[in-house]
Design an enzyme around this catalytic site. Structure first.
Site, PDB file in Angstrom:
ATOM      1  N   LYS A  84    -101.386 -73.278  -8.025  1.00 21.91           N
ATOM      2  CA  LYS A  84    -100.665 -73.105  -9.367  1.00 21.91           C
ATOM      3  C   LYS A  84    -100.585 -71.664  -9.614  1.00 21.91           C
ATOM      4  O   LYS A  84     -99.575 -71.315 -10.362  1.00 21.91           O
ATOM      5  CB  LYS A  84    -101.879 -73.747 -10.492  1.00 21.91           C
ATOM      6  CG  LYS A  84    -101.604 -75.235 -10.608  1.00 21.91           C
ATOM      7  CD  LYS A  84    -102.294 -75.590 -11.816  1.00 21.91           C
ATOM      8  CE  LYS A  84    -102.299 -77.308 -11.751  1.00 21.91           C
ATOM      9  NZ  LYS A  84    -103.064 -77.534 -13.176  1.00 21.91           N
ATOM     10  N   LYS A  99     -96.384 -84.405  -3.389  1.00 26.20           N
ATOM     11  CA  LYS A  99     -97.161 -85.453  -4.329  1.00 26.20           C
ATOM     12  C   LYS A  99     -96.151 -85.217  -5.398  1.00 26.20           C
ATOM     13  O   LYS A  99     -95.590 -84.217  -5.855  1.00 26.20           O
ATOM     14  CB  LYS A  99     -98.494 -85.129  -4.474  1.00 26.20           C
ATOM     15  CG  LYS A  99     -98.706 -84.205  -5.308  1.00 26.20           C
ATOM     16  CD  LYS A  99    -100.107 -83.896  -6.016  1.00 26.20           C
ATOM     17  CE  LYS A  99     -99.976 -82.632  -7.072  1.00 26.20           C
ATOM     18  NZ  LYS A  99    -101.427 -82.536  -7.625  1.00 26.20           N
ATOM     19  N   LYS A 151     -95.826 -83.345 -12.241  1.00 28.84           N
ATOM     20  CA  LYS A 151     -95.028 -82.971 -13.401  1.00 28.84           C
ATOM     21  C   LYS A 151     -94.237 -81.735 -12.989  1.00 28.84           C
ATOM     22  O   LYS A 151     -93.255 -81.484 -13.888  1.00 28.84           O
ATOM     23  CB  LYS A 151     -95.774 -83.138 -14.517  1.00 28.84           C
ATOM     24  CG  LYS A 151     -96.716 -82.231 -14.806  1.00 28.84           C
ATOM     25  CD  LYS A 151     -97.790 -82.469 -15.752  1.00 28.84           C
ATOM     26  CE  LYS A 151     -99.434 -82.305 -15.156  1.00 28.84           C
ATOM     27  NZ  LYS A 151    -100.267 -83.432 -15.737  1.00 28.84           N
TER      28      LYS A 151
END
Ligand code: TYM
Length: 338
Positions: free
Chosen positions: A119, A202, A205
């Protein structure tokens, strides 16, 4: 669950309200298990808004997404009269325990968390917040406050669960037996649902292409469109092979997870049919499963006062358990009780 049933173990899990809809990975990887497990556990299901603000959120959207997430939990079958369904920020003990756990977590240990690395790389190292860095420690607090035996999650949460267990053990060794050792509950078949456009990644969002993820709140025609444009391969053979045919394998996995029909049986049944046939049927299966959840969630969203009342009820149940654990922790570390 008016009060805890002592004959049952506790369970806790959570999801971030960081999008206007949960996606099929959240649903199959976690929510389906939550619904199935709530009968055998004292279940605590949390909407982790404190986690959501580790990356920038629009306040108006955050409030709406928090209620939307709650509506989707209930529409999928979480029973707020039985399980504690609550918003993390309404239970102050989460942030309070997180601080204590921050102080027994090594900097190097926190630096090794792969989700932070992913992230922060996306955000750019300089703009990643300290909150994003300590995210897994807040997650450990979420879990340990409720003394749960089981934590139903997808595969991507395994490392955070390991950290939680390490912190529990460290605290127990240093200050005396305080926390129950939680166990990740990850179902092999649905542990990882993949992106429809990039079937080696994967479903998430933050997907680069919105066609890669199916949202619970999508309308039927966009579900069909997304499945029809899912990336496959050119050999036309309907067979699971994660290495050479990740796209088809993902479609078969989703089909199997929703209907319970084994992948082997699907391979048999679709032998000789083209990908188009598989996709058309899969779209019908997905719509049959999540369409009613979407419709019910939309209804619940229009009853905002009732939704807030149910969430307050959940926060009361959660607070009672969380405060008791926090009081024990504060006493163990040497804080003076007021
Ligand atoms: P979040 O909101 O990212 O994901 C919620 C749940 O959905 C699962 N999941 C998937 N499962 C299968 N395939 C996928 N493609 C997929 N994408 C997501 C996740 O594994 C998760 O179970 N850190 C947590 C939130 C959290 C939490 C907690 C979870 C905060 N505190 C305490 C459990 C216990 C998260 O990232 O959720």
């Amino acid at each position: 669950m008016s009060s805890l049933d002592n004959s049952k173990p506790n369970l806790l899990s959570g999801m971030q309200p960081s999008a206007s809809s949960l996606h099929l990975g959240n649903y199959l990887g976690a929510l389906v298990n939550w619904v199935a497990m709530q009968k055998d556990f004292n279940a605590f299901y949390c909407i982790v808004d404190l986690h959501a603000i580790t990356v920038p959120q629009d306040p108006f959207e955050l409030r709406a997404n928090t209620r939307r997430t709650a509506a989707q939990y209930i529409a999928a079958g979480i029973d707020p009269a039985h399980s504690a369904l609550f918003i993390q920020s309404q239970v102050p003990a989460h942030a309070q325990l997180a601080w204590v756990l921050n102080c027994i977590t090594g900097f190097g240990e926190a630096s090794r968390m792969t989700q932070f690395k992913d992230k922060s790389q996306k955000a750019g190292a300089e703009s990643a917040s300290v909150g994003l860095f300590t995210y897994p420690i807040l997650q450990a607090a979420d879990i340990l406050l409720y003394q749960p035996k089981a934590v139903p999650v997808g595969e991507d949460q395994r490392q955070h669960l390991e950290l939680t267990r390490d912190l529990a053990e460290r605290f127990n060794t240093r200050f005396g037996e305080t926390f129950v050792m939680p166990q990740a509950h990850i179902l092999k078949e649905t542990a990882k649902i993949y992106d429809l456009q990039v079937p080696t990644a994967k479903m998430s969002k933050s997907a680069a292409d919105p066609k890669g993820l199916i949202n619970i709140m999508d309308d039927n025609s966009s579900i069909t469109k997304k499945i029809k444009s899912a990336v496959t391969d050119t050999d036309g053979v309907i067979k699971a092979d994660a290495v050479n045919k990740p796209g088809v394998t993902n479609l078969l996995g989703i089909y199997s997870a929703i209907t319970g029909e084994s992948v082997l049986s699907l391979e048999d049944r679709f032998a000789g049919a083209g990908y188009g046939v598989l996709k058309t049927e899969l779209a019908e299966v997905v719509i049959a499963a999540i369409g009613p959840i979407r419709d019910r969630a939309n209804e619940l969203m229009s009853e905002e006062t009732e939704l807030d009342r149910l969430l307050a009820l959940g926060a009361d149940k959660a607070n009672a358990v969380a405060e008791a654990t926090l009081a024990k922790v504060y006493e163990r570390v040497g804080f003076i009780k007021r």
